[in-house]
Design an enzyme around this catalytic site. Structure first.
Site, PDB file in Angstrom:
ATOM      1  N   ARG A 106       1.070  -1.303  -0.181  1.00 56.54           N
ATOM      2  CA  ARG A 106      -0.163   0.134   0.158  1.00 56.54           C
ATOM      3  C   ARG A 106       0.674   1.471   0.089  1.00 56.54           C
ATOM      4  O   ARG A 106       0.256   2.413   0.151  1.00 56.54           O
ATOM      5  CB  ARG A 106      -1.096   0.189   1.552  1.00 56.54           C
ATOM      6  CG  ARG A 106      -2.343  -0.787   0.647  1.00 56.54           C
ATOM      7  CD  ARG A 106      -3.197  -0.691   1.226  1.00 56.54           C
ATOM      8  NE  ARG A 106      -4.401  -1.849   1.877  1.00 56.54           N
ATOM      9  CZ  ARG A 106      -4.146  -2.948   2.317  1.00 56.54           C
ATOM     10  NH1 ARG A 106      -3.517  -3.492   3.124  1.00 56.54           N
ATOM     11  NH2 ARG A 106      -5.292  -3.636   2.223  1.00 56.54           N
ATOM     12  N   LYS A 128       2.951  11.059 -11.780  1.00 54.83           N
ATOM     13  CA  LYS A 128       2.375  10.850 -12.287  1.00 54.83           C
ATOM     14  C   LYS A 128       3.216   9.221 -12.965  1.00 54.83           C
ATOM     15  O   LYS A 128       4.634   9.302 -12.957  1.00 54.83           O
ATOM     16  CB  LYS A 128       1.607  10.620 -14.306  1.00 54.83           C
ATOM     17  CG  LYS A 128       0.503  11.713 -13.790  1.00 54.83           C
ATOM     18  CD  LYS A 128       0.180  11.969 -15.234  1.00 54.83           C
ATOM     19  CE  LYS A 128      -0.129  13.717 -16.301  1.00 54.83           C
ATOM     20  NZ  LYS A 128      -0.264  12.841 -16.813  1.00 54.83           N
ATOM     21  N   GLU A 170      11.373  18.285 -25.159  1.00 55.53           N
ATOM     22  CA  GLU A 170      10.235  18.043 -24.081  1.00 55.53           C
ATOM     23  C   GLU A 170      11.258  19.812 -23.480  1.00 55.53           C
ATOM     24  O   GLU A 170      10.098  20.384 -23.277  1.00 55.53           O
ATOM     25  CB  GLU A 170      10.299  17.661 -23.337  1.00 55.53           C
ATOM     26  CG  GLU A 170       9.450  16.076 -23.153  1.00 55.53           C
ATOM     27  CD  GLU A 170       8.220  16.019 -23.132  1.00 55.53           C
ATOM     28  OE1 GLU A 170       7.491  16.743 -22.819  1.00 55.53           O
ATOM     29  OE2 GLU A 170       8.048  15.592 -24.321  1.00 55.53           O
ATOM     30  N   LYS A 212       6.835  22.971 -15.158  1.00 56.21           N
ATOM     31  CA  LYS A 212       6.501  21.862 -14.791  1.00 56.21           C
ATOM     32  C   LYS A 212       6.251  22.196 -13.632  1.00 56.21           C
ATOM     33  O   LYS A 212       4.997  21.527 -13.113  1.00 56.21           O
ATOM     34  CB  LYS A 212       7.128  20.776 -15.411  1.00 56.21           C
ATOM     35  CG  LYS A 212       6.549  19.883 -14.924  1.00 56.21           C
ATOM     36  CD  LYS A 212       6.532  18.878 -15.850  1.00 56.21           C
ATOM     37  CE  LYS A 212       5.470  17.235 -15.735  1.00 56.21           C
ATOM     38  NZ  LYS A 212       5.827  15.659 -15.931  1.00 56.21           N
ATOM     39  N   GLU A 222      -4.745  16.688 -13.266  1.00 49.12           N
ATOM     40  CA  GLU A 222      -4.976  17.245 -14.511  1.00 49.12           C
ATOM     41  C   GLU A 222      -6.566  17.464 -15.248  1.00 49.12           C
ATOM     42  O   GLU A 222      -6.963  16.304 -15.726  1.00 49.12           O
ATOM     43  CB  GLU A 222      -4.497  16.081 -15.435  1.00 49.12           C
ATOM     44  CG  GLU A 222      -4.324  16.449 -17.089  1.00 49.12           C
ATOM     45  CD  GLU A 222      -3.308  15.694 -17.917  1.00 49.12           C
ATOM     46  OE1 GLU A 222      -2.148  15.238 -17.994  1.00 49.12           O
ATOM     47  OE2 GLU A 222      -3.565  14.780 -19.137  1.00 49.12           O
ATOM     48  N   ARG A 226      -3.251  21.546 -16.210  1.00 48.17           N
ATOM     49  CA  ARG A 226      -2.011  20.284 -16.373  1.00 48.17           C
ATOM     50  C   ARG A 226      -2.028  19.901 -17.481  1.00 48.17           C
ATOM     51  O   ARG A 226      -1.125  19.502 -18.336  1.00 48.17           O
ATOM     52  CB  ARG A 226      -2.012  19.055 -14.990  1.00 48.17           C
ATOM     53  CG  ARG A 226      -0.820  18.501 -15.866  1.00 48.17           C
ATOM     54  CD  ARG A 226      -0.533  17.455 -14.099  1.00 48.17           C
ATOM     55  NE  ARG A 226       0.119  16.289 -14.437  1.00 48.17           N
ATOM     56  CZ  ARG A 226       0.941  15.517 -13.935  1.00 48.17           C
ATOM     57  NH1 ARG A 226       0.705  15.669 -12.418  1.00 48.17           N
ATOM     58  NH2 ARG A 226       2.454  15.299 -13.921  1.00 48.17           N
ATOM     59  N   ASN A 230       0.474  18.856 -22.452  1.00 47.64           N
ATOM     60  CA  ASN A 230       0.498  18.010 -23.442  1.00 47.64           C
ATOM     61  C   ASN A 230       0.502  18.788 -25.056  1.00 47.64           C
ATOM     62  O   ASN A 230       0.145  18.199 -25.834  1.00 47.64           O
ATOM     63  CB  ASN A 230      -1.170  17.197 -23.537  1.00 47.64           C
ATOM     64  CG  ASN A 230      -1.044  16.394 -21.996  1.00 47.64           C
ATOM     65  OD1 ASN A 230       0.078  15.654 -21.646  1.00 47.64           O
ATOM     66  ND2 ASN A 230      -2.783  16.602 -21.353  1.00 47.64           N
ATOM     67  N   HIS A 233       1.822  16.639 -27.596  1.00 42.69           N
ATOM     68  CA  HIS A 233       0.937  15.136 -27.665  1.00 42.69           C
ATOM     69  C   HIS A 233       0.343  14.615 -27.554  1.00 42.69           C
ATOM     70  O   HIS A 233      -0.098  13.057 -28.016  1.00 42.69           O
ATOM     71  CB  HIS A 233       1.274  14.783 -26.112  1.00 42.69           C
ATOM     72  CG  HIS A 233       3.025  15.209 -24.941  1.00 42.69           C
ATOM     73  ND1 HIS A 233       3.746  16.399 -25.043  1.00 42.69           N
ATOM     74  CD2 HIS A 233       3.681  14.511 -24.648  1.00 42.69           C
ATOM     75  CE1 HIS A 233       4.535  16.441 -24.976  1.00 42.69           C
ATOM     76  NE2 HIS A 233       4.429  14.681 -24.172  1.00 42.69           N
ATOM     77  N   HIS A 237       1.364  10.909 -29.383  1.00 43.60           N
ATOM     78  CA  HIS A 237       0.063   9.909 -29.186  1.00 43.60           C
ATOM     79  C   HIS A 237       0.046   8.707 -30.020  1.00 43.60           C
ATOM     80  O   HIS A 237       1.093   7.454 -29.908  1.00 43.60           O
ATOM     81  CB  HIS A 237      -0.136   9.835 -28.195  1.00 43.60           C
ATOM     82  CG  HIS A 237       0.707  10.419 -26.340  1.00 43.60           C
ATOM     83  ND1 HIS A 237       0.045  10.927 -25.660  1.00 43.60           N
ATOM     84  CD2 HIS A 237       1.388  10.435 -25.862  1.00 43.60           C
ATOM     85  CE1 HIS A 237       1.227  10.860 -24.275  1.00 43.60           C
ATOM     86  NE2 HIS A 237       1.393  10.600 -24.806  1.00 43.60           N
ATOM     87  N   HIS A 248       9.637   8.571 -28.473  1.00 42.01           N
ATOM     88  CA  HIS A 248       8.433  10.066 -27.755  1.00 42.01           C
ATOM     89  C   HIS A 248       9.352  11.039 -28.172  1.00 42.01           C
ATOM     90  O   HIS A 248       8.405  12.019 -28.439  1.00 42.01           O
ATOM     91  CB  HIS A 248       8.974   9.544 -26.004  1.00 42.01           C
ATOM     92  CG  HIS A 248       7.340  10.583 -25.569  1.00 42.01           C
ATOM     93  ND1 HIS A 248       6.252  10.414 -25.811  1.00 42.01           N
ATOM     94  CD2 HIS A 248       7.482  11.748 -24.882  1.00 42.01           C
ATOM     95  CE1 HIS A 248       5.589  11.625 -25.125  1.00 42.01           C
ATOM     96  NE2 HIS A 248       6.153  11.659 -24.836  1.00 42.01           N
TER      97      HIS A 248
HETATM   98  N1  GLY Z   1       5.950  11.384 -14.404  1.00 45.08           N
HETATM   99  C1  GLY Z   1       5.459  12.291 -15.354  1.00 45.08           C
HETATM  100  C2  GLY Z   1       4.408  13.255 -14.422  1.00 45.08           C
HETATM  101  O1  GLY Z   1       3.944  13.147 -13.996  1.00 45.08           O
HETATM  102  O2  GLY Z   1       4.307  13.682 -15.814  1.00 45.08           O
END
Ligand code: GLY
Length: 337
Positions: A106, A128, A170, A212, A222, A226, A230, A233, A237, A248
């Site tokens: 957990r 993320k 990026e 960022k 997001e 946020r 993208n 992107h 993608h 990428h």
């Molecule tokens: N780990 C990449 C992000 O959170 O955008």
């Protein structure tokens, strides 16, 4: 000199020498490193002092099978809730390590050392963490902030040029969406100066992390702002889903180029700014040819996991350093792309 940037949820990014920073940052408890076999070869000294688990390389390593194998190894090693997980690697390693740490028993504490430019400016910052399933990227994941992220420009010296360039896509994206000064710095630099001038690269990484982290601080999950991260992107993608010719970053560069063209055609961006964007993408050696048919692109965009019914949020450049989030119907998208 080490630079320190506060992200969100108590997470911090440090730009400086990895070995010294780890001495200061790692808690005095058991540390298990998750990394990959390539990093073990190129940066063995960084990994060797710790117990470690190595995963495979490439996007296919970002899988449920990899997660299961790591969980089993952690259990065999007797890792418990007090274990600290340290991900050392590029975006694939940090995504997997962050997900494992957030779910094993957990959740245990974790941190990252990023060894790629893409990781330093994008993948390791933001919270993320996730894996792919059945060709769908990052379908299974969590929002979970590492305790720290260490970015050490010296570690990037071993990167093959193609990977370094991927990170620059990026960087260019970040400049377009939120840092006009960074854009000018990039215009006055070159691929070679960025590779060889550590102080300049530190400054570029610092600026990207600041942009960022300020966006993420406003909208960690997001729901709105946020989404501007993208930029380029949606097209990227779709390209990555339909073809494996580009990595990428290369796909992001194609995305930036084509979305800028579309913004110009719609009269959303001034021609002078659009031309500066086209020129910068070219200056850093990106091929902007769409590697798939237009129909394939549109079909893949329709399958985007971020769609809202028959529409999709697309981030469009409005000027150097400013973007807008616009909702397009798929019908309108096929007109403007
Ligand atoms: N780990 C990449 C992000 O959170 O955008």
């Amino acid at each position: 000199m080490t630079k320190e940037i506060e992200v969100t949820g108590g997470s911090r990014v440090y730009i400086g020498g990895a070995e010294e920073l780890l001495q200061q940052l790692l808690p005095k408890k058991r540390v298990i490193v998750i990394s990959d076999s390539n990093i073990d070869r190129t940066h063995h000294d960084l990994i060797a002092p710790y117990e470690h688990i190595l995963i495979g390389q490439g996007e296919q390593a970002k899988s449920l099978a990899t997660l299961e194998s790591i969980y089993r190894q952690l259990i065999d090693m007797g890792a418990d809730r007090s274990t600290f997980i340290l991900g050392i690697g590029g975006g694939i390693v940090t995504d997997v390590a962050g997900f494992v740490a957030s779910t094993y028993m957990r959740g245990v504490e974790f941190g990252f050392v990023t060894t790629t430019l893409l990781g330093a400016v994008d993948a390791s910052v933001g919270g993320k963490n996730g894996v792919n399933i059945g060709g769908f990227k990052n379908m299974i994941g969590v929002f979970s902030q590492p305790r720290f992220v260490v970015c050490d420009a010296a570690l990037l010296a071993t990167l093959p040029p193609r990977e370094f360039r991927a990170g620059l896509a990026e960087v260019i994206k970040t400049a377009i969406l939120g840092d006009a000064e960074l854009f000018a710095i990039l215009e006055n630099a070159s691929f070679d100066t960025l590779r060889n001038n550590k102080a300049l690269l530190d400054d570029v990484i610092n600026r990207c992390v600041r942009v960022k982290s300020s966006v993420v601080a406003e909208d960690e999950r997001e729901g709105g702002r946020r989404r501007i991260l993208n930029l380029g992107h949606t097209i990227a993608h779709a390209i990555e889903k339909s073809s494996n010719k580009l990595n990428h970053g290369e796909a992001v560069a194609v995305g930036l180029y084509h979305i800028t063209h579309s913004a110009l055609a719609q009269g959303l961006i001034w021609e002078g700014d659009a031309n500066r964007i086209f020129a910068l993408i070219e200056q850093y050696g990106f091929d902007t040819t769409l590697p798939i048919e237009r129909k394939q692109l549109l079909d893949a965009i329709k399958g985007d996991k971020k769609r809202t019914g028959d529409s999709l949020h697309i981030i469009v450049p409005m000027a150097i350093g400013r973007v807008a989030d616009r909702l397009y119907s798929f019908e309108r998208l096929s007109e403007i792309l």
